[in-house]
Design a protein around this motif. Structure first.
Motif, PDB file in Angstrom:
ATOM      1  N   ARG A   1       0.820  -0.809   0.055  1.00  0.00           N
ATOM      2  CA  ARG A   1      -0.584   0.038   0.220  1.00  0.00           C
ATOM      3  C   ARG A   1       0.803   1.220   0.431  1.00  0.00           C
ATOM      4  NH1 ARG A   1      -3.008  -3.179   3.997  1.00  0.00           N
ATOM      5  NH2 ARG A   1      -2.310  -2.427   5.977  1.00  0.00           N
ATOM      6  N   ARG A   2       1.750   0.874   0.509  1.00  0.00           N
ATOM      7  CA  ARG A   2       2.994   2.404   0.816  1.00  0.00           C
ATOM      8  C   ARG A   2       3.667   2.365  -1.021  1.00  0.00           C
ATOM      9  NH1 ARG A   2       3.981   4.853   5.912  1.00  0.00           N
ATOM     10  NH2 ARG A   2       2.307   4.728   6.817  1.00  0.00           N
ATOM     11  N   LEU A   3       3.878   1.155  -1.100  1.00  0.00           N
ATOM     12  CA  LEU A   3       4.623   1.468  -2.412  1.00  0.00           C
ATOM     13  C   LEU A   3       3.323   1.767  -3.025  1.00  0.00           C
ATOM     14  CD1 LEU A   3       6.668  -1.479  -2.614  1.00  0.00           C
ATOM     15  CD2 LEU A   3       7.603   0.531  -3.455  1.00  0.00           C
ATOM     16  N   ILE A   4       2.623   1.768  -3.420  1.00  0.00           N
ATOM     17  CA  ILE A   4       1.194   2.166  -4.247  1.00  0.00           C
ATOM     18  C   ILE A   4       1.509   3.795  -4.543  1.00  0.00           C
ATOM     19  CG2 ILE A   4      -0.587   2.196  -5.524  1.00  0.00           C
ATOM     20  CD1 ILE A   4      -0.962  -1.514  -4.670  1.00  0.00           C
ATOM     21  N   ALA A   5       1.057   4.006  -3.070  1.00  0.00           N
ATOM     22  CA  ALA A   5       0.593   5.607  -2.661  1.00  0.00           C
ATOM     23  C   ALA A   5       1.428   6.690  -2.794  1.00  0.00           C
ATOM     24  CB  ALA A   5       0.714   5.455  -1.141  1.00  0.00           C
ATOM     25  N   THR A   6       3.327   5.930  -3.307  1.00  0.00           N
ATOM     26  CA  THR A   6       4.406   6.980  -3.415  1.00  0.00           C
ATOM     27  C   THR A   6       4.511   6.845  -4.675  1.00  0.00           C
ATOM     28  OG1 THR A   6       5.343   5.949  -1.320  1.00  0.00           O
ATOM     29  CG2 THR A   6       6.733   7.229  -3.622  1.00  0.00           C
ATOM     30  N   VAL A   7       3.925   6.085  -5.622  1.00  0.00           N
ATOM     31  CA  VAL A   7       3.920   6.022  -7.207  1.00  0.00           C
ATOM     32  C   VAL A   7       2.966   7.140  -7.556  1.00  0.00           C
ATOM     33  CG1 VAL A   7       2.805   4.649  -9.144  1.00  0.00           C
ATOM     34  CG2 VAL A   7       3.943   3.564  -7.204  1.00  0.00           C
ATOM     35  N   ALA A   8       1.572   6.678  -6.825  1.00  0.00           N
ATOM     36  CA  ALA A   8       0.479   7.790  -7.162  1.00  0.00           C
ATOM     37  C   ALA A   8       0.895   9.138  -6.711  1.00  0.00           C
ATOM     38  CB  ALA A   8      -0.496   6.885  -6.654  1.00  0.00           C
ATOM     39  N   ALA A   9       1.855   9.136  -5.628  1.00  0.00           N
ATOM     40  CA  ALA A   9       2.131  11.035  -5.619  1.00  0.00           C
ATOM     41  C   ALA A   9       2.987  10.737  -6.919  1.00  0.00           C
ATOM     42  CB  ALA A   9       2.912  10.462  -4.244  1.00  0.00           C
ATOM     43  N   CYS A  10       3.964  10.425  -6.834  1.00  0.00           N
ATOM     44  CA  CYS A  10       4.649  10.438  -8.174  1.00  0.00           C
ATOM     45  C   CYS A  10       4.499  10.642  -9.328  1.00  0.00           C
ATOM     46  CB  CYS A  10       5.811   9.527  -7.879  1.00  0.00           C
ATOM     47  SG  CYS A  10       6.919   9.586  -6.723  1.00  0.00           S
ATOM     48  N   ALA A  11       3.146  10.192  -9.485  1.00  0.00           N
ATOM     49  CA  ALA A  11       2.629  10.514 -11.118  1.00  0.00           C
ATOM     50  C   ALA A  11       2.024  11.066 -11.120  1.00  0.00           C
ATOM     51  CB  ALA A  11       1.628   9.203 -10.707  1.00  0.00           C
ATOM     52  N   SER A  12       1.419  11.984  -9.863  1.00  0.00           N
ATOM     53  CA  SER A  12       0.429  13.426 -10.365  1.00  0.00           C
ATOM     54  C   SER A  12       1.812  14.518 -10.053  1.00  0.00           C
ATOM     55  CB  SER A  12       0.329  13.501  -8.558  1.00  0.00           C
ATOM     56  OG  SER A  12       0.971  13.749  -8.008  1.00  0.00           O
ATOM     57  N   THR A  13       2.811  14.513  -9.908  1.00  0.00           N
ATOM     58  CA  THR A  13       4.026  15.602 -10.395  1.00  0.00           C
ATOM     59  C   THR A  13       4.693  15.317 -11.457  1.00  0.00           C
ATOM     60  OG1 THR A  13       4.277  15.896  -7.986  1.00  0.00           O
ATOM     61  CG2 THR A  13       6.211  16.441 -10.045  1.00  0.00           C
ATOM     62  N   LEU A  14       5.649  13.629 -12.012  1.00  0.00           N
ATOM     63  CA  LEU A  14       6.243  13.666 -13.105  1.00  0.00           C
ATOM     64  C   LEU A  14       5.335  13.004 -14.082  1.00  0.00           C
ATOM     65  CD1 LEU A  14       8.592  10.766 -11.090  1.00  0.00           C
ATOM     66  CD2 LEU A  14       8.410  13.025 -12.138  1.00  0.00           C
ATOM     67  N   GLY A  15       3.973  12.408 -13.995  1.00  0.00           N
ATOM     68  CA  GLY A  15       2.935  12.712 -15.665  1.00  0.00           C
ATOM     69  C   GLY A  15       3.008  11.033 -15.419  1.00  0.00           C
ATOM     70  N   SER A  16       2.027  11.021 -16.890  1.00  0.00           N
ATOM     71  CA  SER A  16       2.095   9.283 -17.530  1.00  0.00           C
ATOM     72  C   SER A  16       3.059   8.704 -18.040  1.00  0.00           C
ATOM     73  CB  SER A  16       0.507   9.537 -17.830  1.00  0.00           C
ATOM     74  OG  SER A  16       1.096   9.932 -19.122  1.00  0.00           O
ATOM     75  N   ASP A  17       4.051   9.285 -18.885  1.00  0.00           N
ATOM     76  CA  ASP A  17       4.962   9.220 -19.790  1.00  0.00           C
ATOM     77  C   ASP A  17       6.264   8.237 -18.933  1.00  0.00           C
ATOM     78  OD1 ASP A  17       3.380   9.706 -21.557  1.00  0.00           O
ATOM     79  OD2 ASP A  17       4.647  12.253 -22.318  1.00  0.00           O
ATOM     80  N   ALA A  18       6.013   9.131 -17.729  1.00  0.00           N
ATOM     81  CA  ALA A  18       7.514   8.381 -16.452  1.00  0.00           C
ATOM     82  C   ALA A  18       6.631   7.678 -15.930  1.00  0.00           C
ATOM     83  CB  ALA A  18       7.700   9.603 -15.809  1.00  0.00           C
ATOM     84  N   LEU A  19       6.172   6.832 -15.907  1.00  0.00           N
ATOM     85  CA  LEU A  19       5.074   5.854 -15.168  1.00  0.00           C
ATOM     86  C   LEU A  19       4.863   4.737 -16.147  1.00  0.00           C
ATOM     87  CD1 LEU A  19       4.634   5.471 -11.737  1.00  0.00           C
ATOM     88  CD2 LEU A  19       5.054   8.269 -12.630  1.00  0.00           C
ATOM     89  N   LYS A  20       4.572   5.289 -17.212  1.00  0.00           N
ATOM     90  CA  LYS A  20       4.364   3.739 -17.967  1.00  0.00           C
ATOM     91  C   LYS A  20       5.138   2.924 -18.030  1.00  0.00           C
ATOM     92  CE  LYS A  20       1.427   3.068 -21.244  1.00  0.00           C
ATOM     93  NZ  LYS A  20       1.539   1.544 -21.870  1.00  0.00           N
ATOM     94  N   PRO A  21       6.809   2.430 -18.124  1.00  0.00           N
ATOM     95  CA  PRO A  21       7.147   1.178 -17.853  1.00  0.00           C
ATOM     96  C   PRO A  21       7.231   0.617 -16.618  1.00  0.00           C
ATOM     97  CG  PRO A  21       8.639   2.925 -19.144  1.00  0.00           C
ATOM     98  CD  PRO A  21       7.316   3.404 -18.447  1.00  0.00           C
ATOM     99  N   LEU A  22       6.729   1.266 -15.102  1.00  0.00           N
ATOM    100  CA  LEU A  22       6.826   1.174 -13.856  1.00  0.00           C
ATOM    101  C   LEU A  22       5.444  -0.183 -14.358  1.00  0.00           C
ATOM    102  CD1 LEU A  22       7.335   2.644 -10.805  1.00  0.00           C
ATOM    103  CD2 LEU A  22       4.918   1.769 -11.165  1.00  0.00           C
ATOM    104  N   GLN A  23       4.501   0.770 -14.603  1.00  0.00           N
ATOM    105  CA  GLN A  23       2.840   0.015 -14.798  1.00  0.00           C
ATOM    106  C   GLN A  23       2.962  -0.569 -15.379  1.00  0.00           C
ATOM    107  OE1 GLN A  23      -0.635   3.210 -15.760  1.00  0.00           O
ATOM    108  NE2 GLN A  23      -1.256   1.692 -16.769  1.00  0.00           N
ATOM    109  N   ASP A  24       3.753  -1.075 -17.221  1.00  0.00           N
ATOM    110  CA  ASP A  24       3.923  -2.085 -17.922  1.00  0.00           C
ATOM    111  C   ASP A  24       3.857  -3.388 -17.174  1.00  0.00           C
ATOM    112  OD1 ASP A  24       1.630  -0.806 -19.361  1.00  0.00           O
ATOM    113  OD2 ASP A  24       3.705   0.342 -20.601  1.00  0.00           O
ATOM    114  N   ALA A  25       5.148  -3.366 -16.663  1.00  0.00           N
ATOM    115  CA  ALA A  25       6.305  -3.974 -15.502  1.00  0.00           C
ATOM    116  C   ALA A  25       5.222  -4.318 -14.912  1.00  0.00           C
ATOM    117  CB  ALA A  25       7.636  -3.478 -15.073  1.00  0.00           C
ATOM    118  N   VAL A  26       4.339  -4.055 -14.359  1.00  0.00           N
ATOM    119  CA  VAL A  26       3.626  -4.829 -12.999  1.00  0.00           C
ATOM    120  C   VAL A  26       2.796  -5.249 -13.232  1.00  0.00           C
ATOM    121  CG1 VAL A  26       2.856  -4.912 -10.681  1.00  0.00           C
ATOM    122  CG2 VAL A  26       4.705  -3.190 -11.160  1.00  0.00           C
ATOM    123  N   CYS A  27       2.069  -4.437 -14.221  1.00  0.00           N
ATOM    124  CA  CYS A  27       0.519  -4.860 -14.842  1.00  0.00           C
ATOM    125  C   CYS A  27       0.454  -6.759 -15.829  1.00  0.00           C
ATOM    126  CB  CYS A  27      -0.570  -4.294 -15.174  1.00  0.00           C
ATOM    127  SG  CYS A  27      -0.852  -2.964 -14.429  1.00  0.00           S
TER     128      CYS A  27
END
Length: 455
Positions: free
Chosen positions: A231-257
């Motif tokens: 839960r802490r990891l997911i909350a941290t990723v979401a906090a980063c996403a709001s600042t860094l944007g979807s392009d930066a988060l896409k590789p992480l999201q694809d790897a986990v999902c």
């Protein structure tokens, strides 16, 4: 009609009266009554200006904790650099965390750069614990000032014999140098101490940096992961996403999902729910990317991934998932998926509304014919929300279900519909040989509130 000059004079008089009243209340800052002193703090905040600030700084020395806290919070609005020294002292020496936190919040608002410099000097001595706690609030606003000093002192905090100081130091890693941040975060996430890892993640969330994303991805892709840490990891990723944007988060999201490990892929669905809730400039892109991953998860070969996908997608009200949830509730080969889909779908829509007749029919059909008792139970519970004759008929029929748990749920729900046509069925069930069924029938009769149910 009054002239403009008259109106202006009226406003001037009213303003003067209000100012005089506020100044009068402000004099109570030295009252013997602590409640009057607290009220005086509010008056000084409203008054503003150098005199008010001077009085509030003096109030930071008050013997009453509430007065000190209120004064620190008021200085967020009226404080200047004049208040810094005393606020730093309160942030380090305050007798309670909420007082020290209020002082740190004021420092972050007034001058985070100077405050960070002052607090950083205290992270290696007797004040280390409270200094690190305050820096977690102040330093993210300071844009990297004192990072080198903090990086050096973090090593000392990590080796401290005091667990609280170790955790406090972990909570400040985001304000050190990037090199130390990455090294420390990797160590915390790879270790066994969840408290340290959670504190480090909270720090990372306060000051998002794209450089940490590979480490977050590595942790989220672990085969085994503590629920709290997930839960802490997911909350941290979401906090980063709001600042860094979807392009930066896409590789992480694809790897986990896209993980071949079903547990990790299910975790990815929970991550997508968090990303679907992010607000800000990137919200639309993040929601679209998360929605696509959730739709793909609905067709996953593993039931736990499908269940996680439908749960997450319905909770964020993804239109495509809401539509697909009906099919999953009706015909998925796994009973757990059917139950989750049915429950979440019925939580998301108004089951009894005319526009949702298809959902109502689905619930009735599941109650009547699902092969799994847990799904039938869920359907019986849902129908309690729909006080109609149709619901009552379906629930009355379920009173004879072969599984007592289903019959019990149906009896209570039948009573909650408050339809009198359920009376005879419940009276009959109240004479059943099984005490569980009799008890449920009595509970249902209590909900009906009709005279015939009393005997």
């Amino acid at each position: 009609m009054r002239s403009i000059p008259c109106l202006l004079r009226g406003f001037a008089v009213a303003s003067s009266c209000a100012l005089a009243l506020a100044q009068g209340e402000a004099k109570d800052i030295k009252s013997k009554d602590p409640l009057k002193r607290v009220a005086a703090v509010a008056a000084l905040e409203a008054q503003g200006g150098p005199e008010a600030e001077k009085a509030l700084v003096s109030a930071l020395l008050d013997r009453d904790w509430e007065v000190v806290e209120a004064s620190a919070l008021a200085l967020r609005k009226v404080g200047t650099k004049i208040a810094l020294a005393q606020l730093v002292k309160v942030a380090l020496d305050g007798p309670a965390w909420r007082i020290r936190r209020a002082a740190a919040q004021a420092l972050a608002q007034i001058d985070p750069v100077s405050a960070t410099e002052d607090l950083a000097k205290q992270t290696a001595g007797k004040n280390a614990l409270h200094a690190w706690l305050a820096l977690a609030i102040v330093a993210p606003k300071a844009k990297g000032e004192s990072a080198d000093v903090l990086a050096r002192n973090l090593r000392k905090a990590q080796k401290s014999k005091e667990t609280a100081e170790q955790v406090a130091g972990a909570g400040g890693i985001a304000v050190t140098t990037q090199e130390v941040l990455l090294e420390a975060l990797d160590g915390y996430l790879s270790g066994t101490d969840i408290a340290l890892a959670a504190a480090a993640l909270r720090s990372v969330a306060s000051k998002p940096d794209a450089a940490v994303l590979p480490l977050l991805q590595k942790a989220l892709c672990a085969a085994k992961l503590d629920d709290v840490l997930e839960r802490r990891l997911i909350a941290t990723v979401a906090a980063c996403a709001s600042t860094l944007g979807s392009d930066a988060l896409k590789p992480l999201q694809d790897a986990v999902c896209g993980s071949t490990d079903a547990n990790v892929a299910a975790r990815g669905m929970r991550l997508c729910e968090a990303l679907g809730r992010v607000e800000g400039d990137s919200a639309v892109a993040l929601a679209a990317s998360a929605g696509a991953a959730l739709e793909k998860g609905l067709a996953h070969a593993d039931a736990k991934v499908r269940a996680a996908a439908v749960h997450a997608g319905v909770r964020v009200k993804n239109a495509a998932v809401l539509l697909k949830a009906r099919d999953l509730a009706a015909s998925d080969r796994d009973a757990h998926v059917r139950r989750v889909a049915l429950r979440d779908l019925c939580d998301a829509v108004e089951v009894g509304a005319d526009s949702e007749k298809a959902v109502f029919d689905l619930v009735v059909e599941r109650l009547k014919g699902d092969s799994d008792a847990r799904v039938r139970e869920e359907a019986a519970v849902v129908l309690a929300r729909v006080p109609t004759d149709l619901s009552a008929v379906a629930l009355a029929a379920a009173l004879t279900d072969r599984e007592w748990a289903v019959a019990v749920c149906a009896a209570v729900s039948l009573g909650k519909t408050t339809r009198e046509r359920g009376l005879e069925a419940l009276l009959t069930m109240a004479k059943d040989a099984d005490w569980k069924r009799r008890g449920a029938a009595v509970t249902g009769l209590c909900h009906l509130c009709v005279h015939e149910a009393v005997p």
